[in-house]
Write a protein that holds these residues in place. Structure first.
Motif, PDB file in Angstrom:
ATOM      1  N   ALA A  92       0.830  -1.208   0.000  1.00  0.00           N
ATOM      2  CA  ALA A  92       0.000   0.000   0.000  1.00  0.00           C
ATOM      3  C   ALA A  92       0.860   1.251   0.000  1.00  0.00           C
ATOM      4  N   CYS A  93       0.289   2.321  -0.524  1.00  0.00           N
ATOM      5  CA  CYS A  93       0.833   3.664  -0.355  1.00  0.00           C
ATOM      6  C   CYS A  93      -0.268   4.468   0.331  1.00  0.00           C
ATOM      7  N   ARG A 149       0.724  -3.252  -8.719  1.00  0.00           N
ATOM      8  CA  ARG A 149       0.848  -4.102  -7.532  1.00  0.00           C
ATOM      9  C   ARG A 149       0.444  -3.399  -6.241  1.00  0.00           C
ATOM     10  N   THR A 150       0.620  -2.108  -6.174  1.00  0.00           N
ATOM     11  CA  THR A 150       0.387  -1.348  -4.945  1.00  0.00           C
ATOM     12  C   THR A 150      -0.957  -0.644  -4.991  1.00  0.00           C
ATOM     13  N   LYS A 151      -1.663  -0.677  -3.866  1.00  0.00           N
ATOM     14  CA  LYS A 151      -2.921   0.051  -3.745  1.00  0.00           C
ATOM     15  C   LYS A 151      -2.668   1.404  -3.079  1.00  0.00           C
ATOM     16  N   VAL A 164      -9.178  -4.262   2.338  1.00  0.00           N
ATOM     17  CA  VAL A 164      -8.129  -3.893   3.293  1.00  0.00           C
ATOM     18  C   VAL A 164      -6.764  -4.344   2.785  1.00  0.00           C
ATOM     19  N   VAL A 165      -5.800  -3.401   2.779  1.00  0.00           N
ATOM     20  CA  VAL A 165      -4.455  -3.717   2.290  1.00  0.00           C
ATOM     21  C   VAL A 165      -3.373  -3.486   3.340  1.00  0.00           C
ATOM     22  N   SER A 166      -3.660  -2.712   4.369  1.00  0.00           N
ATOM     23  CA  SER A 166      -2.684  -2.513   5.437  1.00  0.00           C
ATOM     24  C   SER A 166      -3.398  -1.963   6.661  1.00  0.00           C
ATOM     25  N   CYS A 167      -2.740  -2.125   7.818  1.00  0.00           N
ATOM     26  CA  CYS A 167      -3.311  -1.669   9.088  1.00  0.00           C
ATOM     27  C   CYS A 167      -2.219  -1.027   9.927  1.00  0.00           C
ATOM     28  N   HIS A 168      -2.612  -0.097  10.791  1.00  0.00           N
ATOM     29  CA  HIS A 168      -1.681   0.534  11.728  1.00  0.00           C
ATOM     30  C   HIS A 168      -1.914   0.025  13.139  1.00  0.00           C
ATOM     31  N   ALA A 169      -0.824  -0.022  13.898  1.00  0.00           N
ATOM     32  CA  ALA A 169      -0.862  -0.544  15.264  1.00  0.00           C
ATOM     33  C   ALA A 169      -0.439   0.524  16.265  1.00  0.00           C
ATOM     34  N   LYS A 170      -1.356   0.905  17.098  1.00  0.00           N
ATOM     35  CA  LYS A 170      -1.085   1.705  18.286  1.00  0.00           C
ATOM     36  C   LYS A 170      -2.258   1.474  19.222  1.00  0.00           C
TER      37      LYS A 170
END
Length: 288
Positions: A96-97, A149-151, A214-220
Motif C-alpha cells: 500500500a501507499c 501491484r500497490t494500492k 483492506v491492504v494494510s493496518c496501523h498498530a497503536k
C-alpha cells in the motif's frame, strides 16, 4: 498464516542487505518503504532482492503531504510527491501507499489543534465538497501512476472524510478505482467514549464492511482521559497493550482476511515499538 508485523525504528542508510537484516533482528517481517529515488533502478532491485531473501515484505509507503493545500504551487509539489511515492511503492512491490488527502485549513485557523497543517481539522473537511476533494485527489494520484501491484489508500482520521468505516466504504465506491484500497487504523476510529468502551465490536464491524479492500493496518493503542472536575473528551495514543484497544479482535479480523495484510507500528520510539511488538506477538501467539 504468518502475521506480517513491522514498524518504524529502523533507518535506511543506503545498504539494502543491512536494512533487511535490521528488520529481522528487530523481530519484524514487514517494513515501511525507504525513501529513495524512483530513478535509481539498481537500488530498487537491490532492496527488492534483499527484503525477499530475508522474508520481509515491503508493507507500506507514505505520502504524508497536504494534497489539497491552498497554495497552487505547494499543492502541485505535494501531488507530485504522492505520485512519486505510489510509483516507487509499485516498483518495490509494496502492499500500500497511504496518504491523507489533506486539509483546507491553514496556519491561524481557530480549528487547528497543532502545528501540523498537513491534515489538521477544519469544518469543510467533512462537507460534501470535502468528500469530493478526497475522491478527486485519490483518482488523480492513481490515474497518474496506474499501479499494478500497490494500492493507494487514505489514512483514517477523525476529522476527515475517512472518520468511520461507513464513510470509508462510501469513499471506496465513489473513487471507483481497483487500485484504491482500504487502510484500517483501529485507534483512529475511536472518536467517542461509546466506541472506546466497545472497540472489539467497532473493529469487527469495520472489517465486515471493508474486509475485501483492506491492504494494510496501523498498530497503536488509545487511552481515554477524564475524571472529577472535567467532562471534556480527550484521547492519548500509547503503544499497543497499554490502552483499551481490543487487539484480540484486531488480530483475529486481520487473520480472517486470509491475505498478507501487514500490521504496522507507528508514532513512538524504539523502546515503545519493542514493547508493542512483544505484546502483539503474545496476543497473536495465544490466539493461534
Amino acid at each position: 498464516m504468518t502475521m506480517r508485523l513491522g514498524g518504524y525504528g529502523i533507518d535506511y542508510t543506503g545498504d539494502p542487505e543491512a536494512y533487511a537484516r535490521a528488520h529481522v533482528a528487530f523481530g519484524y517481517n514487514a517494513a515501511y518503504m525507504p525513501n529513495i529515488s524512483l530513478d535509481n533502478g539498481d537500488e530498487i532491485a537491490a532492496i527488492t532482492k534483499a527484503m525477499a531473501d530475508a522474508d520481509v515484505i515491503i508493507a507500506e509507503a507514505g505520502a504524508w503531504k497536504n494534497l489539497i493545500a491552498h497554495d497552487q504551487d505547494q499543492r502541485k509539489a505535494n501531488l507530485d510527491y504522492a505520485v512519486h511515492q505510489l510509483a516507487l511503492a509499485d516498483e518495490l512491490g509494496a502492499r500500500a501507499c497511504v496518504a491523507f488527502h489533506g486539509t483546507v485549513g491553514h496556519a491561524g485557523d481557530p480549528w487547528q489543534l497543532s502545528d501540523n497543517y498537513d491534515y489538521g481539522p477544519h469544518p469543510d473537511n467533512q462537507s460534501e465538497a470535502g468528500f469530493q476533494r478526497a475522491v478527486d485527489t485519490a483518482r488523480y494520484v492513481i490515474d497518474a501512476v496506474k499501479p499494478k501491484r500497490t494500492k493507494f489508500s487514505l489514512e483514517m482520521v477523525p476529522w476527515l472524510v475517512t472518520d468511520t468505516a461507513e464513510n470509508y466504504l462510501k469513499l471506496l465506491r465513489a473513487i471507483d478505482r481497483p487500485q484504491f484500497g482500504a487502510h484500517i487504523d483501529a485507534a483512529n476510529m475511536v472518536i467517542s467514549p461509546r466506541l472506546y468502551f466497545n472497540t472489539g465490536r467497532m473493529i469487527r464491524e469495520a472489517f465486515e464492511l471493508l474486509g475485501p479492500w483492506v491492504v494494510s493496518c496501523h498498530a497503536k493503542d488509545i487511552v481515554l482521559q477524564g475524571g472529577p472536575g472535567t467532562i471534556s473528551f480527550h484521547l492519548d495514543e500509547v503503544p499497543p497493550g497499554e490502552g483499551n484497544l481490543d487487539y484480540g479482535a484486531y488480530i483475529a479480523e486481520i487473520r480472517k482476511l486470509g491475505r498478507d495484510v501487514p500490521l504496522m507500528l507507528e508514532h513512538f520510539g524504539v523502546p515503545e515499538y519493542k514493547r508493542g511488538l512483544a505484546y502483539i506477538k503474545a496476543i497473536a501467539g495465544a490466539a493461534a
